[in-house]
Design a protein around this motif. Structure first.
Motif, short mmCIF file in Angstrom:
data_model
loop_
_atom_site.label_atom_id
_atom_site.label_comp_id
_atom_site.label_asym_id
_atom_site.label_seq_id
_atom_site.Cartn_x
_atom_site.Cartn_y
_atom_site.Cartn_z
N UNK A 16 0.82 -1.21 0.00
CA UNK A 16 0.00 0.00 0.00
C UNK A 16 0.86 1.26 0.00
N UNK A 17 1.95 1.26 0.73
CA UNK A 17 2.83 2.43 0.75
C UNK A 17 3.45 2.64 -0.63
N UNK A 18 3.92 1.57 -1.25
CA UNK A 18 4.50 1.69 -2.59
C UNK A 18 3.44 2.15 -3.59
N UNK A 25 3.03 10.18 -7.34
CA UNK A 25 4.01 10.65 -8.32
C UNK A 25 3.53 10.54 -9.76
N UNK A 26 2.80 9.50 -10.10
CA UNK A 26 2.44 9.25 -11.50
C UNK A 26 1.02 9.68 -11.86
N UNK A 27 0.07 9.48 -10.99
CA UNK A 27 -1.32 9.77 -11.34
C UNK A 27 -1.74 11.20 -11.02
N UNK A 28 -0.91 11.91 -10.29
CA UNK A 28 -1.25 13.29 -9.95
C UNK A 28 -1.33 14.10 -11.23
N UNK A 29 -2.42 14.86 -11.42
CA UNK A 29 -2.55 15.67 -12.65
C UNK A 29 -1.38 16.64 -12.79
N UNK A 54 -9.58 8.89 -6.11
CA UNK A 54 -10.04 7.54 -5.74
C UNK A 54 -8.88 6.64 -5.34
N UNK A 55 -7.84 6.59 -6.15
CA UNK A 55 -6.71 5.73 -5.85
C UNK A 55 -5.90 6.24 -4.67
N UNK A 56 -5.82 7.53 -4.52
CA UNK A 56 -5.10 8.09 -3.38
C UNK A 56 -5.78 7.71 -2.07
N UNK A 57 -7.09 7.84 -2.02
CA UNK A 57 -7.84 7.46 -0.81
C UNK A 57 -7.75 5.97 -0.55
N UNK A 58 -7.88 5.17 -1.60
CA UNK A 58 -7.87 3.72 -1.44
C UNK A 58 -6.53 3.23 -0.91
#
Length: 76
Positions: A16-18, A25-29, A54-58
């Motif tokens: 989860x940390x990775x 780093x990659x999905x941030x707009x 969504x992915x950040x919260x998950x």
């Protein structure tokens, strides 16, 4: 019981940390995407931003759960 918690919580926490770092780093707009012009109410209109949130919260919830389970296994 402790061993089972360690076996479940350890990999959950590390993965989860990775994954959370990857999301950050990659999905941030990108900065030039113009998302600064939008308000909070319109985040669903932007699919990239909605996917990032969504992915950040998950991944954050999964990392928190893994840390909690590791703490419970260490205390018990």
């Amino acid at each position: 019981m402790d061993v089972v918690l360690y076996i479940i919580a350890g990999p959950l926490f590390l993965i989860s940390i990775v994954a959370h770092l990857y999301v950050r780093l990659r999905l941030h707009p990108k900065e030039n995407s113009g998302l600064e012009d939008y308000y909070h109410e319109f985040e669903d209109d932007q699919p990239d931003f909605a996917r990032y949130v969504k992915w950040s919260r998950t991944t954050f919830i999964a990392a928190t759960t893994g840390a909690l389970l590791l703490f419970i296994a260490a205390v018990i």
